[in-house]
Design a protein around this motif. Sequence first.
Motif, PDB file in Angstrom:
ATOM      1  N   HIS A 241     -16.125 -37.275  -3.564  1.00  0.00           N
ATOM      2  CA  HIS A 241     -17.333 -36.460  -3.500  1.00  0.00           C
ATOM      3  C   HIS A 241     -16.928 -35.016  -3.752  1.00  0.00           C
ATOM      4  O   HIS A 241     -16.053 -34.489  -3.037  1.00  0.00           O
ATOM      5  CB  HIS A 241     -17.990 -36.583  -2.132  1.00  0.00           C
ATOM      6  N   PRO A 242     -17.534 -34.344  -4.728  1.00  0.00           N
ATOM      7  CA  PRO A 242     -17.047 -33.006  -5.103  1.00  0.00           C
ATOM      8  C   PRO A 242     -16.974 -32.004  -3.961  1.00  0.00           C
ATOM      9  O   PRO A 242     -16.043 -31.202  -3.900  1.00  0.00           O
ATOM     10  CB  PRO A 242     -18.062 -32.568  -6.167  1.00  0.00           C
ATOM     11  N   GLY A 243     -17.949 -32.024  -3.040  1.00  0.00           N
ATOM     12  CA  GLY A 243     -17.891 -31.090  -1.908  1.00  0.00           C
ATOM     13  C   GLY A 243     -19.205 -30.372  -1.680  1.00  0.00           C
ATOM     14  O   GLY A 243     -20.174 -30.544  -2.429  1.00  0.00           O
ATOM     15  N   SER A 244     -19.232 -29.556  -0.640  1.00  0.00           N
ATOM     16  CA  SER A 244     -20.413 -28.763  -0.274  1.00  0.00           C
ATOM     17  C   SER A 244     -20.010 -27.303  -0.140  1.00  0.00           C
ATOM     18  O   SER A 244     -18.974 -27.002   0.468  1.00  0.00           O
ATOM     19  CB  SER A 244     -21.005 -29.266   1.045  1.00  0.00           C
ATOM     20  N   HIS A 245     -20.851 -26.407  -0.665  1.00  0.00           N
ATOM     21  CA  HIS A 245     -20.468 -24.990  -0.611  1.00  0.00           C
ATOM     22  C   HIS A 245     -20.749 -24.361   0.752  1.00  0.00           C
ATOM     23  O   HIS A 245     -20.222 -23.276   1.054  1.00  0.00           O
ATOM     24  CB  HIS A 245     -21.175 -24.212  -1.726  1.00  0.00           C
ATOM     25  N   VAL A 246     -21.529 -25.024   1.593  1.00  0.00           N
ATOM     26  CA  VAL A 246     -21.783 -24.617   2.989  1.00  0.00           C
ATOM     27  C   VAL A 246     -22.161 -23.133   3.070  1.00  0.00           C
ATOM     28  O   VAL A 246     -21.607 -22.383   3.876  1.00  0.00           O
ATOM     29  CB  VAL A 246     -20.570 -24.926   3.896  1.00  0.00           C
ATOM     30  N   GLY A 247     -23.065 -22.721   2.187  1.00  0.00           N
ATOM     31  CA  GLY A 247     -23.552 -21.353   2.228  1.00  0.00           C
ATOM     32  C   GLY A 247     -22.807 -20.384   1.350  1.00  0.00           C
ATOM     33  O   GLY A 247     -23.220 -19.222   1.193  1.00  0.00           O
ATOM     34  N   GLY A 248     -21.722 -20.823   0.752  1.00  0.00           N
ATOM     35  CA  GLY A 248     -20.931 -19.929  -0.096  1.00  0.00           C
ATOM     36  C   GLY A 248     -21.514 -19.726  -1.479  1.00  0.00           C
ATOM     37  O   GLY A 248     -21.061 -18.840  -2.213  1.00  0.00           O
ATOM     38  N   GLY A 249     -22.486 -20.541  -1.850  1.00  0.00           N
ATOM     39  CA  GLY A 249     -23.098 -20.437  -3.174  1.00  0.00           C
ATOM     40  C   GLY A 249     -22.604 -21.527  -4.105  1.00  0.00           C
ATOM     41  O   GLY A 249     -21.422 -21.903  -4.061  1.00  0.00           O
ATOM     42  N   VAL A 250     -23.496 -22.020  -4.950  1.00  0.00           N
ATOM     43  CA  VAL A 250     -23.168 -23.152  -5.819  1.00  0.00           C
ATOM     44  C   VAL A 250     -22.030 -22.812  -6.779  1.00  0.00           C
ATOM     45  O   VAL A 250     -21.065 -23.565  -6.910  1.00  0.00           O
ATOM     46  CB  VAL A 250     -24.415 -23.599  -6.612  1.00  0.00           C
ATOM     47  N   GLN A 251     -22.109 -21.669  -7.469  1.00  0.00           N
ATOM     48  CA  GLN A 251     -21.082 -21.351  -8.456  1.00  0.00           C
ATOM     49  C   GLN A 251     -19.728 -21.138  -7.802  1.00  0.00           C
ATOM     50  O   GLN A 251     -18.697 -21.562  -8.339  1.00  0.00           O
ATOM     51  CB  GLN A 251     -21.470 -20.121  -9.271  1.00  0.00           C
TER      52      GLN A 251
END
Length: 278
Positions: free
Chosen positions: A107-117
Motif C-alpha cells: 500500500h503506497p501510504g498516507s500523507h497524514v496531513g503532510g499533503g498529497v504531493q
Amino acid sequence: MLTIGCHMSVAKGFEKMGLTAVKIGANTLQFFTRNPRGSKAKELDQKDIAAFRLLMNEHHFGKILAHAPYTLNPASSNGHTREFALETLRDDLIRMESLPGNYYNFHPGSHVGGGVQTGIDLISDALNQILFPNQSTIVLLETMAGKGSEIGGSFQELRRIIDGVELQEKLGICLDTCHVSDGGYDIAGRLDQVLEEFDHVIGLSRLKAVHLNDSLNPLGSHKDRHANIGKGTLGLEAFERMINHPVLRDLPFYLETPNDDDGHGEEIALLKSLYHGS
C-alpha cells in the motif's frame, strides 16, 4: 487457464502453504512477508522454500504475490515511521530473491496531513532507496480506496509516484477491485472505460495482478470494506466480465475475501466455472 489463488498464512511454512493452495484448487497464492500488523519476519528455511518451488513447478503455479505489512507508511512526515518502512521494504526485497521472479505488493501510504504531493515524493524517494538493478522481483503499487489521507486512490497519483522513480522497470500495479470501486471507478458497470483510463494514465503494460474482492460499500464510498465474491455491490456478473476480459484474463487473480480456506476453495471453483476457455 485461469490463474487464481487467495491470501494464505505462511506461518506453518511455504510448502504447507502451497499444499493447502493445491487442495483448494488454487494455482497461485498471496502471503504476508511478516506479521501484517508488525515488523518481525520469520527466518527463511531454504529447504522449505526449495520444496515449495518444486511444488509450484509441479502444479504449474502462476506468479505468487508477497504482501508488505499494513503498518508501513513511507509517505509519513514522521522520520522514524519512514525509516521503519524503508528497513522493512529493503529487507523484504532481499528475502524475495529466495523466490525469484515473483511479485511484491504494498500500500503506497498516507500523507497524514503532510499533503498529497509531499507524500508522493516521499514514496518515490523510498522506492529509489530500496530498488536495485539486479532484483528479479517486480514491486507492485496497489490501487487504494482513497480513504482519509491515503495516496493511490486515483490512477493519476500512482502515475506520479512512478514518474519519480529511477528504476521504473521494477514497478507495476496491482488493481484491487474493491478499492477501485470504492475509489470511484465503475469497474462493475463501465469496465472497458476504466481500463481505457488506466491505459491512458499509467499504461496497461504495468498492470501485473488483480486483487479480486467484492465491496460492502457503493461506488465512490472511499471505505475499503471487502465482501465475498458476488455478495457485495459489484455482483457476480461483474466478476465474470472481469476474469474473462481480454486485458485481464491472463493476469493472476488473488482473493482477499473474508473467508477461510474452504470458503476460498468454493469461490475459486465458482470463478473457474465462470471462466471462458481452458
